[in-house]
Design a protein around this motif. Structure first.
Motif, PDB file in Angstrom:
ATOM      1  N   THR A   1       2.549   1.654  -3.426  1.00  0.00           N
ATOM      2  CA  THR A   1       1.570   2.106  -4.422  1.00  0.00           C
ATOM      3  C   THR A   1       1.295   3.597  -4.264  1.00  0.00           C
ATOM      4  OG1 THR A   1       0.527  -0.083  -4.462  1.00  0.00           O
ATOM      5  CG2 THR A   1      -0.769   1.759  -5.312  1.00  0.00           C
ATOM      6  N   TRP A   2       1.119   4.039  -3.023  1.00  0.00           N
ATOM      7  CA  TRP A   2       0.889   5.460  -2.768  1.00  0.00           C
ATOM      8  C   TRP A   2       2.091   6.290  -3.216  1.00  0.00           C
ATOM      9  CZ3 TRP A   2       3.855   8.742   0.171  1.00  0.00           C
ATOM     10  CH2 TRP A   2       3.341  10.038   0.372  1.00  0.00           C
TER      11      TRP A   2
ATOM     12  N   GLY B   1      -6.218   8.292 -12.606  1.00  0.00           N
ATOM     13  CA  GLY B   1      -7.653   8.304 -12.354  1.00  0.00           C
ATOM     14  C   GLY B   1      -8.363   6.987 -12.562  1.00  0.00           C
TER      15      GLY B   1
ATOM     16  N   GLY C   1      -7.977   4.251 -10.401  1.00  0.00           N
ATOM     17  CA  GLY C   1      -7.790   3.467  -9.187  1.00  0.00           C
ATOM     18  C   GLY C   1      -8.939   2.514  -8.921  1.00  0.00           C
ATOM     19  N   ASP C   2     -10.174   2.940  -9.232  1.00  0.00           N
ATOM     20  CA  ASP C   2     -11.321   2.061  -9.024  1.00  0.00           C
ATOM     21  C   ASP C   2     -11.240   0.828  -9.923  1.00  0.00           C
ATOM     22  OD1 ASP C   2     -11.589   3.634 -11.279  1.00  0.00           O
ATOM     23  OD2 ASP C   2     -13.783   3.791 -11.124  1.00  0.00           O
TER      24      ASP C   2
ATOM     25  N   PHE D   1      -3.835   4.512 -10.330  1.00  0.00           N
ATOM     26  CA  PHE D   1      -4.349   5.529  -9.414  1.00  0.00           C
ATOM     27  C   PHE D   1      -3.928   6.924  -9.867  1.00  0.00           C
ATOM     28  CE2 PHE D   1      -5.184   2.198  -6.230  1.00  0.00           C
ATOM     29  CZ  PHE D   1      -6.358   2.682  -5.670  1.00  0.00           C
TER      30      PHE D   1
ATOM     31  N   GLY E   1      -0.627  -0.515  -9.757  1.00  0.00           N
ATOM     32  CA  GLY E   1      -1.585   0.237  -8.957  1.00  0.00           C
ATOM     33  C   GLY E   1      -1.263   1.720  -8.909  1.00  0.00           C
ATOM     34  N   GLY E   2       0.030   2.057  -8.744  1.00  0.00           N
ATOM     35  CA  GLY E   2       0.413   3.460  -8.694  1.00  0.00           C
ATOM     36  C   GLY E   2       0.120   4.192  -9.985  1.00  0.00           C
TER      37      GLY E   2
ATOM     38  N   PHE F   1      -8.440  -0.578 -10.925  1.00  0.00           N
ATOM     39  CA  PHE F   1      -7.405  -1.419 -10.320  1.00  0.00           C
ATOM     40  C   PHE F   1      -7.985  -2.271  -9.201  1.00  0.00           C
ATOM     41  CE2 PHE F   1      -4.152  -1.902  -6.969  1.00  0.00           C
ATOM     42  CZ  PHE F   1      -3.242  -2.688  -7.648  1.00  0.00           C
ATOM     43  N   LEU F   2      -8.745  -1.678  -8.301  1.00  0.00           N
ATOM     44  CA  LEU F   2      -9.316  -2.417  -7.175  1.00  0.00           C
ATOM     45  C   LEU F   2     -10.376  -3.410  -7.646  1.00  0.00           C
ATOM     46  CD1 LEU F   2      -9.644   0.456  -4.533  1.00  0.00           C
ATOM     47  CD2 LEU F   2      -7.895  -1.324  -4.669  1.00  0.00           C
TER      48      LEU F   2
ATOM     49  N   ASN G   1       2.129   6.581  -6.924  1.00  0.00           N
ATOM     50  CA  ASN G   1       1.048   7.470  -7.325  1.00  0.00           C
ATOM     51  C   ASN G   1       1.417   8.935  -7.063  1.00  0.00           C
ATOM     52  OD1 ASN G   1      -1.522   8.613  -7.861  1.00  0.00           O
ATOM     53  ND2 ASN G   1      -2.129   8.331  -5.728  1.00  0.00           N
TER      54      ASN G   1
ATOM     55  N   THR H   1       0.832  -1.208   0.000  1.00  0.00           N
ATOM     56  CA  THR H   1       0.000   0.000   0.000  1.00  0.00           C
ATOM     57  C   THR H   1       0.864   1.255   0.000  1.00  0.00           C
ATOM     58  OG1 THR H   1      -1.750  -1.170   1.202  1.00  0.00           O
ATOM     59  CG2 THR H   1      -1.802   1.246   1.244  1.00  0.00           C
TER      60      THR H   1
END
Length: 327
Positions: free
Chosen positions: A117-118, A203, A205-206, A200, A196-197, A208-209, A121, A114
């Motif tokens: 990834t942040w 735009g 990110g949804d 996200f 993921g980065g 990806f999840l 991003n 996490t």
């Protein structure tokens, strides 16, 4: 060589082999002992034949060897009734026994993933070290989503199952060296974090999840378990525990690792089916993620609740043993 002394000195081992051969059930330790005693007795018989001892001794030892060999061969036979016992007692008990390892490792890796990834991003230039602009555009434009529907579902499920099983097996097998496990985890963690980065950051990110969660919860948990079990095997070299040699500790941990590796095969098959049929389906995102979450929660309950009950009944030792049917 004094043949009488030779026979007298080893007669106890031969009798012990015969006693084990007569038993219907053997624990894992007893099965290993039977194999070792059989190998020794075969060597003893070869020595005695060269020295031409009393034929009665030869005949008696040959009979004991035949009994030992028959017991070993019967123990190698496949018994369908062993499958429910393994799935309902042995495997969940082993998962519960190793729970501190894989839960701790899973929490640490999820936190690291996490954070990474942040970071990617927040600092898009980091992704540029791994992907060029065209690759990033393709990933955001449809390559990520298209990956899950590129092949026929049944073929894709088999491919995913094989890939994940290989990765999990590699983590378990490499555990004795410890460092290779962290390398395998690091490579896969970095790949997920970069994807993921980038998504996200653009735009998506949804997306990806939605496309990771349905199968990823169960799939990553299996990988965490395989890696944790591998590290547990490696740790046996460093800290074997009281009253145990390093060899004994390694043998015990390796046996547990093999049982878990076998048990993870059908779990990874379920994860593969989720990835092939649920992840790319036309169901609403909430439904897809919900199905994946239900499968994951069911597995966690299986490992912790059923595993606790199975361990309280002594299932790990029984499940690792062998059942020898009467002749």
């Amino acid at each position: 060589m004094d043949l009488d002394a030779y026979v007298l000195d080893r007669a106890g081992e031969w009798d012990r082999m015969e006693q084990l051969a007569r038993r219907r059930r053997l624990t894992a330790a007893e099965a290993d002992e039977l194999v070792v005693l059989y190998q020794r007795a075969a060597t003893h018989l070869s020595v005695l034949r060269r020295r031409s001892p009393d034929p009665v001794v030869l005949a008696d030892l040959s009979r004991q060897l035949m009994a030992g060999r028959a017991a070993i061969n019967r123990g190698q036979g496949f018994a369908w009734r062993a499958i429910p016992r393994f799935l309902l007692r042995t495997f969940p008990a082993q998962l519960y026994e190793t729970r501190r390892w894989w839960i701790t490792l899973g929490v640490l890796l999820m936190a690291a993933g996490t954070a990474l990834t942040w970071y990617i991003n927040a600092y898009p230039q980091v992704a540029a070290h791994f992907l060029n602009e065209d690759q990033i555009a393709d990933l955001v434009g449809g390559d990520f989503v298209g990956y899950y529907s590129e092949y026929r579902p049944q073929n894709f499920a088999g491919q995913v199952w094989t890939n994940n099983a290989v990765l999990t097996a590699q983590c378990i097998a490499a555990g004795v060296l410890i460092l290779p496990v962290f390398y395998l985890l690091g490579v896969n963690l970095l790949n997920i974090a970069i994807t993921g980065g980038v998504l996200f950051g653009n735009g998506a990110g949804d997306t990806f999840l939605t496309y990771l969660a349905p199968h990823g919860l169960l799939e990553l948990t299996c990988v965490f378990i395989g890696a944790a079990v591998g590290l547990r095997i490696g740790w046996a070299w460093i800290a074997p525990g009281p009253a145990r040699t390093r060899r004994q500790a390694l043998t015990d941990r390796a046996r547990s690792g093999m049982l878990i590796a076998i048990g993870l095969v059908p779990v990874l098959a379920v994860a593969g089916l989720l990835e092939a049929y649920v992840t790319p389906s036309t169901l609403p995102p909430a439904a897809r993620i919900g199905l994946g979450a239900l499968a994951w929660l069911a597995f966690v309950a299986y490992a912790l609740l059923l595993g606790r009950a199975a361990q309280s009944r002594g299932a790990p030792d029984e499940g690792a043993g062998y059942e020898l049917p009467q002749a």
